[in-house]
Design a protein around this motif. Structure first.
Motif, mmCIF file in Angstrom:
data_model
loop_
_atom_site.group_PDB
_atom_site.id
_atom_site.type_symbol
_atom_site.label_atom_id
_atom_site.label_comp_id
_atom_site.label_asym_id
_atom_site.label_seq_id
_atom_site.Cartn_x
_atom_site.Cartn_y
_atom_site.Cartn_z
ATOM 1 N N VAL A 1 0.841 -1.197 0.000
ATOM 2 C CA VAL A 1 0.000 0.000 0.000
ATOM 3 C C VAL A 1 0.880 1.252 0.000
ATOM 4 C CG1 VAL A 1 -1.628 1.360 1.375
ATOM 5 C CG2 VAL A 1 -1.948 -1.115 1.137
ATOM 6 N N GLY A 2 0.535 2.169 -0.863
ATOM 7 C CA GLY A 2 1.294 3.413 -0.940
ATOM 8 C C GLY A 2 2.361 3.395 -2.012
ATOM 9 N N THR A 3 2.749 2.208 -2.468
ATOM 10 C CA THR A 3 3.747 2.138 -3.540
ATOM 11 C C THR A 3 3.110 2.519 -4.872
ATOM 12 O OG1 THR A 3 3.320 -0.212 -3.999
ATOM 13 C CG2 THR A 3 5.028 0.301 -2.374
ATOM 14 N N GLN A 4 3.975 2.871 -5.812
ATOM 15 C CA GLN A 4 3.525 3.322 -7.113
ATOM 16 C C GLN A 4 3.578 2.151 -8.105
ATOM 17 O OE1 GLN A 4 2.903 6.530 -6.695
ATOM 18 N NE2 GLN A 4 2.260 7.202 -8.726
ATOM 19 N N VAL A 5 2.545 1.966 -8.860
ATOM 20 C CA VAL A 5 2.547 0.957 -9.938
ATOM 21 C C VAL A 5 2.050 1.652 -11.191
ATOM 22 C CG1 VAL A 5 1.638 -1.245 -10.759
ATOM 23 C CG2 VAL A 5 2.086 -0.927 -8.320
ATOM 24 N N GLY A 6 2.952 1.883 -12.113
ATOM 25 C CA GLY A 6 2.565 2.678 -13.274
ATOM 26 C C GLY A 6 2.187 4.072 -12.787
#
Lengths: 235, 235
Positions: free
Chosen positions: B136-141
């Motif tokens: 949660v909170g990480t960037q994906v695209g």
DNA sequence: TCATGTGAACGTGTTCACAGCT
DNA sequence: AGCTGTGAACACGTTCACATGA
């Protein structure tokens, strides 16, 4: 663990036994999952009604499906969970290890390589290929990505007998041809193209785009029919 | 159990939309892809024979399929590529944007979020959820992973009208229920379980395990039929 | 009595073959 | 002529209903 051969091939003098109708075949993995879940819960017996419920089908259909592999229920009682599970596994060829190569180590290919659902069901991912030099040599799970130039060599070395195609559409046919030429006869393709293969090669397709479009059709239809939604009437 | 007193021809067939048979519907996306590829090659007209070939079906079937959306071919000539493409797009509801939420940001979920095949066909991924605080909170695209606790809020905020379920089997039904409760009526599930949903909710399933098992069945059968099952791979 | 296994009925999907339009 | 659109035939899949056997 003894692997029982098939004693009930008596009906045919020779030949590979009865063909399972495709529609039934496609449901067997679902039954198998339900049965294995029951096994894990120490359930020993199940009726066609219960198993059908778990599989989301009608009980008569389940009985007919199982009847293609033989009749091993007990009237008035039901089926032996373990026995039926084993019977389906044997029919599907899950008693042997299948060595799977994944061709295309992009987002999807790498995700598939790490997907535990493969390994846990008699399928082992033994090779992973890509054409991108930035990806070749990197580690994905237990595997090192090989260059697709070495496809034929690596397939032979690893004893691959199944392949997953997760490459861009434009190169899918080309790589499919190479897989077939290398002797692979079972291919699961994620590429959104119609692959041309010889008759003896089995291809199954998984296409998320197609599935979403089918969903969109129904969703749009529901939208139009809905009284509450205003001003959505295209036309 | 259920008494089959379903009123046939319930929906007045007067509207602009008859029901498309499911089998035909499932092929329309394939035709659409072939047509769009032709469009990109500036092909203006196509015969049922040619389009069927590209789609891997018989020409009579293609003509029958297209006849469900109307009759807009020209006898003696063929079909207008652009027109048919547009007609299918409209029928499938691809003229509107579909906002898709991906529930489950594991390997598969993240791969799907980055999959360009979605975006390029009228589907936009607008939300991505996971329960793992490490994700949660990480960037994906272009997306930031939201916590699944905020599912209902985020679905509403983003105007999601379709969902992809890429979560472990054990939590799939629970999350499916929450999606349905939140008003989602179209779900594409990658979880290897049979989801129970109300009748008005459409679920499509993609199951790689099932597909591989079907392939294994055929592969084993071919193996048994063949005397030398050694893959010597002779070009 | 019970639940399976299955013939028969029914419904859906595919293919054929040709009528009808350009 | 050529190719689409479609009724009719056929093949396949599902459901029903009950005979069968534990």
């Amino acid at each position: 663990m003894t692997t029982p051969d098939f004693p009930e091939t008596a009906s045919g003098a020779e030949g590979p036994g009865r063909e399972i109708p495709p529609a039934s075949l496609a449901r067997l993995p679902i039954y198998l999952r339900a049965l294995n879940a029951m096994l894990a819960d120490s359930v020993e017996r199940v009726s066609s009604e219960e198993l059908a419920e778990a599989a989301g089908v009608k009980s008569a259909m389940l009985r007919k499906d199982l009847s293609y592999l033989g009749s091993f229920g007990t009237r008035g009682v039901g089926y032996d969970v373990q026995f039926v599970s084993h019977k389906i596994s044997a029919l599907l060829g899950l008693t042997q290890e299948w060595r799977v190569a994944i061709v295309g180590a992009g987002n999807l290919g790498r995700a598939l390589a790490r997907y535990s659902g493969f390994t846990t069901r008699g399928f082992e991912v033994v090779a992973l290929f890509d054409a991108d030099q930035g990806i070749v040599g990197t580690q994905v799970g237990w595997l090192t990505v090989s260059h697709v130039d070495d496809l034929e060599t690596e397939l032979k070395r690893t004893g691959t007998n199944m392949a997953v195609l997760s490459v861009p559409a434009v190169v899918a046919q080309e790589l499919c041809d190479r897989l077939v030429a290398a002797g692979v006869t079972s291919i699961l393709s994620f590429a959104p193209v119609v692959l041309q293969v010889p008759a003896h090669v089995q291809v199954r397709k998984v296409d998320m785009g197609t599935e979403l479009q089918i969903l969109a059709y129904h969703a749009q239809r529901a939208q139009e029919a809905e009284p509450g939604s205003r001003a959505r009437s295209a036309q």
